[in-house]
Design an enzyme around this catalytic site. Structure first.
Site, PDB file in Angstrom:
ATOM      1  CE1 TYR A  45      -3.581  -2.574   0.211  1.00  0.00           C
ATOM      2  CE2 TYR A  45      -2.564  -3.309   2.260  1.00  0.00           C
ATOM      3  CZ  TYR A  45      -3.473  -3.504   1.242  1.00  0.00           C
ATOM      4  OH  TYR A  45      -4.276  -4.612   1.234  1.00  0.00           O
ATOM      5  CG  ASP A  69     -27.612  -5.062  -5.065  1.00  0.00           C
ATOM      6  OD1 ASP A  69     -27.040  -5.400  -6.124  1.00  0.00           O
ATOM      7  OD2 ASP A  69     -28.276  -5.859  -4.374  1.00  0.00           O
ATOM      8  CG  ASN A 129      -9.485   1.352  -2.808  1.00  0.00           C
ATOM      9  OD1 ASN A 129      -9.969   0.224  -2.646  1.00  0.00           O
ATOM     10  ND2 ASN A 129      -8.202   1.606  -2.609  1.00  0.00           N
ATOM     11  CG  HIS A 158     -11.923  -8.515  -2.403  1.00  0.00           C
ATOM     12  ND1 HIS A 158     -11.499  -8.240  -3.690  1.00  0.00           N
ATOM     13  CD2 HIS A 158     -11.041  -7.877  -1.582  1.00  0.00           C
ATOM     14  CE1 HIS A 158     -10.417  -7.470  -3.633  1.00  0.00           C
ATOM     15  NE2 HIS A 158     -10.127  -7.239  -2.362  1.00  0.00           N
ATOM     16  NE  ARG A 189      -5.406  -9.320  -0.467  1.00  0.00           N
ATOM     17  CZ  ARG A 189      -5.728  -8.656   0.653  1.00  0.00           C
ATOM     18  NH1 ARG A 189      -6.553  -7.641   0.602  1.00  0.00           N
ATOM     19  NH2 ARG A 189      -5.214  -9.008   1.813  1.00  0.00           N
ATOM     20  CB  SER A 219      -2.152  -3.712  -3.588  1.00  0.00           C
ATOM     21  OG  SER A 219      -3.476  -4.188  -3.399  1.00  0.00           O
ATOM     22  CG  HIS A 265      -8.355  -2.200  -5.986  1.00  0.00           C
ATOM     23  ND1 HIS A 265      -9.099  -2.300  -4.839  1.00  0.00           N
ATOM     24  CD2 HIS A 265      -9.191  -2.501  -7.004  1.00  0.00           C
ATOM     25  CE1 HIS A 265     -10.328  -2.673  -5.141  1.00  0.00           C
ATOM     26  NE2 HIS A 265     -10.415  -2.789  -6.453  1.00  0.00           N
TER      27      HIS A 265
HETATM   28  C1  DQA Z   1      -7.162  -2.543  -1.650  1.00  0.00           C
HETATM   29  C2  DQA Z   1      -6.998  -4.027  -1.947  1.00  0.00           C
HETATM   30  C3  DQA Z   1      -7.959  -4.852  -1.120  1.00  0.00           C
HETATM   31  O1  DQA Z   1      -7.806  -6.230  -1.413  1.00  0.00           O
HETATM   32  C4  DQA Z   1      -7.662  -4.657   0.353  1.00  0.00           C
HETATM   33  O2  DQA Z   1      -8.595  -5.368   1.128  1.00  0.00           O
HETATM   34  C5  DQA Z   1      -7.590  -3.228   0.750  1.00  0.00           C
HETATM   35  C6  DQA Z   1      -7.038  -2.245  -0.158  1.00  0.00           C
HETATM   36  C7  DQA Z   1      -6.089  -1.706  -2.363  1.00  0.00           C
HETATM   37  O3  DQA Z   1      -6.274  -0.498  -2.454  1.00  0.00           O
HETATM   38  O4  DQA Z   1      -5.068  -2.247  -2.808  1.00  0.00           O
HETATM   39  O5  DQA Z   1      -7.916  -2.883   1.893  1.00  0.00           O
HETATM   40  O6  DQA Z   1      -8.423  -2.118  -2.122  1.00  0.00           O
END
Ligand code: DQA
Length: 143
Positions: free
Chosen positions: A22, A86, A73, A79, A110, A101, A99
């Site tokens: 992150y 909805d 985000n 997930h 993920r 990551s 995201h």
């Molecule tokens: C995330 C990726 C998700 O899998 C994770 O649960 C996060 C951050 C990302 O910004 O990389 O909390 O959304």
């Protein structure tokens, strides 16, 4: 052009989470960058973050008549939270999923995004720059 940037659960503790996934920015540092990019693109941006799924969903409802684009985000909610799917479904403006990551190269759970069918595009694995790419996308695709 009015853009809402929504960050979901646990993104308030950025800076304490795994920096290899992150990066090192805190949420307020990330939001400062987003506001700076928005100014450069002449976009009117509001950033919000919540750990409360109900509150997050209310903000999406409020966006139906008040924004021209959404950057989202949903973090771990991405997930499994069909309630967020909805809530987004009636939104008639472009949605960009971001995201920090590269979720597609991490654990298998993920790889699923419950909002994938609703988003115009997605930026994953670009770190904070993913939000810049999302704002640029919305600017370019403004109606
Ligand atoms: C995330 C990726 C998700 O899998 C994770 O649960 C996060 C951050 C990302 O910004 O990389 O909390 O959304």
């Amino acid at each position: 052009m009015r853009v809402l940037v929504l960050n979901g659960v646990n993104l308030d503790v950025l800076g304490r989470r795994d920096p290899t996934q992150y990066g090192g920015l805190s949420l307020s540092e990330l939001e400062s960058r987003i506001y700076e990019w928005a100014r450069g693109l002449d976009l009117s941006v509001q950033c919000r973050q919540s750990n409360d799924e109900g509150e997050f969903i209310h903000w999406i409802h409020d966006a139906y008549d008040t924004v021209d684009g959404l950057v989202i985000n949903p973090a771990a909610w991405t997930h499994y939270a069909w309630s967020i799917h909805d809530a987004l479904e009636p939104l008639r403006v472009p949605i960009v999923e971001v995201h920090l990551s590269n979720v597609d190269e991490r654990e298998e759970w993920r790889h699923v995004s419950v909002i994938a069918d609703l988003v115009a595009t997605r930026f994953a694995g670009h770190g904070p720059d993913g939000y810049r790419l999302a704002l640029e996308y919305l600017k370019e695709h403004a109606t």
